[in-house]
Design a protein around this motif. Structure first.
Motif, PDB file in Angstrom:
ATOM      1  N   TYR A 116      29.677  40.950  39.544  1.00 12.68           N
ATOM      2  CA  TYR A 116      30.857  40.154  39.880  1.00 12.68           C
ATOM      3  C   TYR A 116      30.434  38.781  40.379  1.00 12.68           C
ATOM      4  O   TYR A 116      29.276  38.550  40.723  1.00 12.68           O
ATOM      5  N   VAL A 144      38.981  42.306  36.104  1.00 10.40           N
ATOM      6  CA  VAL A 144      37.728  42.675  36.752  1.00 10.40           C
ATOM      7  C   VAL A 144      37.710  44.186  36.933  1.00 10.40           C
ATOM      8  O   VAL A 144      38.746  44.811  37.177  1.00 10.40           O
ATOM      9  N   GLY A 182      35.910  38.112  40.721  1.00 13.37           N
ATOM     10  CA  GLY A 182      36.168  38.196  39.295  1.00 13.37           C
ATOM     11  C   GLY A 182      34.934  38.679  38.554  1.00 13.37           C
ATOM     12  O   GLY A 182      33.881  38.928  39.162  1.00 13.37           O
ATOM     13  N   PRO A 183      35.024  38.806  37.249  1.00 14.84           N
ATOM     14  CA  PRO A 183      33.878  39.283  36.464  1.00 14.84           C
ATOM     15  C   PRO A 183      32.747  38.270  36.483  1.00 14.84           C
ATOM     16  O   PRO A 183      32.973  37.058  36.579  1.00 14.84           O
ATOM     17  N   ASP A 233      33.525  46.935  40.352  1.00 14.05           N
ATOM     18  CA  ASP A 233      32.946  45.689  40.857  1.00 14.05           C
ATOM     19  C   ASP A 233      33.681  45.206  42.106  1.00 14.05           C
ATOM     20  O   ASP A 233      33.062  44.669  43.028  1.00 14.05           O
TER      21      ASP A 233
END
Length: 208
Positions: free
Chosen positions: A168, A180, A206-207, A184
């Motif tokens: 992340y 996401v 977020g990713p 994570d």
């Protein structure tokens, strides 16, 4: 570390509990339906109760080093779930002298003066159209948390999806239409607890 988790049987709560146990922590899982926890562990204590009514909340928090709330709105749940549950949790924390609190809300909750990206603005507009009550509940919950003397962290996440953790990014980042993994988000929340990250801040995750 002894960590109390609300929303422990949810789709973000389960990976958080598992990760915290794997890291060697003692976990107190507050659950309305304890049978929904898919595993057991000698370091896992389950307290049955209802966070919306306050049942079992103080019992779960007593003796904790930190409290994590991973509650989420459901279609048949109360419109003010986060606000009411949050009041029960923070009140019990004050009663028992527990100060570290990490709570999860959607990325549609904004800080004063924040300038989201264009996609973030569009997403915020859509949320106010299709999930007005959910967003209002999260905003009021955050307002009340920020007014406490707790060492709080408000984690803001975009659309959550199932799947394995893949890394992340977090902090003052732009979020829009991306999603996401819940695993994570769980990892980031645990990192915030373990390393005292983002105290009295509202990081986004977020990713990678």
């Amino acid at each position: 570390m002894r960590i109390t988790v609300f929303g422990a049987t949810g789709r973000t709560g389960v990976p958080f509990v598992r990760r915290a146990l794997d890291a060697g922590h003692e976990v107190v899982a507050h659950a309305r339906t304890p049978s929904k926890l898919p595993f057991s562990d000698e370091r896992l204590v389950v307290v049955e109760g209802d966070v919306y009514t306050g049942e079992g909340v103080a019992e779960a928090i007593a003796g904790a080093d930190a409290v994590v709330s991973l509650l989420g709105q459901t279609g048949d749940g109360p419109d003010d779930l986060l606000t009411v549950a949050g009041d029960h949790v923070t009140g019990a924390m004050a009663e028992h002298g527990v100060t570290r609190y990490v709570t999860l809300v959607g990325a549609g909750v904004r800080e004063a003066g924040e300038s989201p990206s264009l996609s973030g603005k569009v997403m915020g507009t859509l949320l106010r159209l299709v999930a007005k009550e959910v967003l209002a509940d999260a905003e009021e919950h955050v307002r009340r948390v920020r007014a406490t003397d707790l060492e709080w962290t408000v984690v803001r996440a975009p659309r959550l999806v199932d799947g394995d953790a893949s890394g992340y990014r977090a902090g003052d980042i732009d979020l829009g239409f991306e999603s996401v993994a819940r695993a994570d988000v769980a990892a980031f929340c645990l990192d915030c607890v373990e390393d005292d990250l983002h105290v009295r801040e509202m990081p986004k995750v977020g990713p990678a």
